[in-house]
Write an enzyme that holds these catalytic residues in place. Structure first.
Site, PDB file in Angstrom:
ATOM      1  N   HIS A  17       0.861  -1.183   0.000  1.00  0.00           N
ATOM      2  CA  HIS A  17       0.000   0.000   0.000  1.00  0.00           C
ATOM      3  C   HIS A  17       0.900   1.236   0.000  1.00  0.00           C
ATOM      4  O   HIS A  17       2.107   1.120  -0.199  1.00  0.00           O
ATOM      5  CB  HIS A  17      -0.964  -0.031   1.196  1.00  0.00           C
ATOM      6  N   ALA A  18       0.350   2.391   0.228  1.00  0.00           N
ATOM      7  CA  ALA A  18       1.064   3.658   0.035  1.00  0.00           C
ATOM      8  C   ALA A  18       2.431   3.743   0.717  1.00  0.00           C
ATOM      9  O   ALA A  18       3.419   4.073   0.065  1.00  0.00           O
ATOM     10  CB  ALA A  18       0.182   4.821   0.490  1.00  0.00           C
TER      11      ALA A  18
END
Length: 90
Positions: A17-18
């Site tokens: 994810h980010a």
């Protein structure tokens, strides 16, 4: 110029994810190497692109293949593989 590749199991409990994608893409940029990342049999994307990495939808335990070219390809892939295998969500 030589090309090298590694298959790595993702260690972050929430996948790429980010935050882990950003750490990974920054490490690729800092290496100066041309690196791609692919999930399964999917098409490879530029590993220096945070959006490209996130778009792969890589989850915890998935395997990705990294490919790099250049004189330092092996050492760059060693460092990137260690980064991906680490759980950045602890």
């Amino acid at each position: 110029m030589s090309e090298a590749s590694r298959t790595v199991r993702i260690g972050s409990s929430n996948g790429l994810h980010a935050r882990p994608a950003k750490l990974f893409a920054q490490a690729v940029k800092q290496s100066g190497a041309n690196v791609t990342i692919a999930k399964g049999s999917g098409s490879p994307v530029n590993a220096a692109s945070i959006l490209g990495v996130i778009a792969l939808g890589v989850e915890y335990g998935d395997y990705v293949t990294l490919t790099a070219d250049g004189e330092s390809a092996e050492s760059v892939l060693d460092e990137l593989a260690d980064l991906l295998a680490t759980d950045h969500d602890e």
